[in-house]
Design a protein around this motif. Sequence first.
Motif, PDB file in Angstrom:
ATOM      1  N   CYS A   1       0.841  -1.186   0.000  1.00  0.00           N
ATOM      2  CA  CYS A   1       0.000   0.000   0.000  1.00  0.00           C
ATOM      3  C   CYS A   1       0.883   1.245   0.000  1.00  0.00           C
ATOM      4  N   PRO A   2       0.644   2.220  -0.890  1.00  0.00           N
ATOM      5  CA  PRO A   2       1.456   3.435  -0.881  1.00  0.00           C
ATOM      6  C   PRO A   2       1.177   4.272   0.367  1.00  0.00           C
ATOM      7  N   ARG A   3       2.087   5.158   0.689  1.00  0.00           N
ATOM      8  CA  ARG A   3       1.936   5.982   1.886  1.00  0.00           C
ATOM      9  C   ARG A   3       0.771   6.954   1.770  1.00  0.00           C
ATOM     10  N   SER A   4       0.343   7.217   0.547  1.00  0.00           N
ATOM     11  CA  SER A   4      -0.770   8.144   0.352  1.00  0.00           C
ATOM     12  C   SER A   4      -2.125   7.500   0.623  1.00  0.00           C
ATOM     13  N   ALA A   5      -2.143   6.190   0.833  1.00  0.00           N
ATOM     14  CA  ALA A   5      -3.409   5.481   1.068  1.00  0.00           C
ATOM     15  C   ALA A   5      -3.378   4.808   2.432  1.00  0.00           C
ATOM     16  N   ASN A   6      -4.549   4.683   3.025  1.00  0.00           N
ATOM     17  CA  ASN A   6      -4.701   4.007   4.314  1.00  0.00           C
ATOM     18  C   ASN A   6      -4.770   2.502   4.053  1.00  0.00           C
ATOM     19  N   PRO A   7      -3.874   1.703   4.646  1.00  0.00           N
ATOM     20  CA  PRO A   7      -3.885   0.263   4.361  1.00  0.00           C
ATOM     21  C   PRO A   7      -5.173  -0.436   4.792  1.00  0.00           C
ATOM     22  N   TYR A   8      -5.796   0.049   5.848  1.00  0.00           N
ATOM     23  CA  TYR A   8      -7.054  -0.572   6.299  1.00  0.00           C
ATOM     24  C   TYR A   8      -8.197  -0.259   5.333  1.00  0.00           C
ATOM     25  N   ALA A   9      -8.199   0.930   4.766  1.00  0.00           N
ATOM     26  CA  ALA A   9      -9.212   1.280   3.765  1.00  0.00           C
ATOM     27  C   ALA A   9      -9.015   0.453   2.495  1.00  0.00           C
ATOM     28  N   VAL A  10      -7.767   0.229   2.108  1.00  0.00           N
ATOM     29  CA  VAL A  10      -7.488  -0.593   0.928  1.00  0.00           C
ATOM     30  C   VAL A  10      -7.914  -2.038   1.189  1.00  0.00           C
ATOM     31  N   ALA A  11      -7.695  -2.525   2.405  1.00  0.00           N
ATOM     32  CA  ALA A  11      -8.123  -3.887   2.751  1.00  0.00           C
ATOM     33  C   ALA A  11      -9.643  -4.010   2.669  1.00  0.00           C
ATOM     34  N   ARG A  12     -10.366  -3.008   3.144  1.00  0.00           N
ATOM     35  CA  ARG A  12     -11.834  -3.041   3.033  1.00  0.00           C
ATOM     36  C   ARG A  12     -12.266  -2.982   1.577  1.00  0.00           C
ATOM     37  N   PHE A  13     -11.530  -2.236   0.758  1.00  0.00           N
ATOM     38  CA  PHE A  13     -11.831  -2.128  -0.670  1.00  0.00           C
ATOM     39  C   PHE A  13     -11.669  -3.492  -1.344  1.00  0.00           C
ATOM     40  N   VAL A  14     -10.612  -4.212  -0.992  1.00  0.00           N
ATOM     41  CA  VAL A  14     -10.400  -5.556  -1.551  1.00  0.00           C
ATOM     42  C   VAL A  14     -11.520  -6.486  -1.094  1.00  0.00           C
ATOM     43  N   GLN A  15     -11.945  -6.377   0.147  1.00  0.00           N
ATOM     44  CA  GLN A  15     -13.033  -7.221   0.640  1.00  0.00           C
ATOM     45  C   GLN A  15     -14.331  -6.936  -0.108  1.00  0.00           C
ATOM     46  N   ARG A  16     -14.577  -5.665  -0.448  1.00  0.00           N
ATOM     47  CA  ARG A  16     -15.778  -5.334  -1.230  1.00  0.00           C
ATOM     48  C   ARG A  16     -15.699  -5.930  -2.631  1.00  0.00           C
ATOM     49  N   ILE A  17     -14.511  -5.947  -3.223  1.00  0.00           N
ATOM     50  CA  ILE A  17     -14.344  -6.564  -4.543  1.00  0.00           C
ATOM     51  C   ILE A  17     -14.614  -8.065  -4.448  1.00  0.00           C
ATOM     52  N   VAL A  18     -14.115  -8.690  -3.395  1.00  0.00           N
ATOM     53  CA  VAL A  18     -14.310 -10.134  -3.199  1.00  0.00           C
ATOM     54  C   VAL A  18     -15.787 -10.462  -3.040  1.00  0.00           C
ATOM     55  N   ARG A  19     -16.508  -9.656  -2.267  1.00  0.00           N
ATOM     56  CA  ARG A  19     -17.946  -9.910  -2.060  1.00  0.00           C
ATOM     57  C   ARG A  19     -18.762  -9.621  -3.304  1.00  0.00           C
TER      58      ARG A  19
END
Length: 85
Positions: free
Chosen positions: A29-47
């Motif tokens: 995850c780049p420093r400009s993004a929140n890693p927890y928000a990116v993880a939730r984004f991946v979970q939304r893609i999975v669902r």
Amino acid sequence: MRVNGRLLRPSTLAERRVLKSLGLDALRCPRSANPYAVARFVQRIVRGTTVALTQLAALAIRARPVVPQPSPAPDAGFQPADAAE
């Protein structure tokens, strides 16, 4: 997703498939993004609630480290003029 600092690793097979479709084993995850928000984004893609895989791909490309190109090797057949004599 498991968050190890800025490195996001898949914790389920579905998350692993999403990352593998991008050609990644883990997502940095780049420093400009929140890693927890990116993880939730991946979970939304999975669902399947969002189909914004292109946004995740852009994030993965932006976070990919720049690998310097190797310099060309000197010519193996080249000999200095002094060594030829």
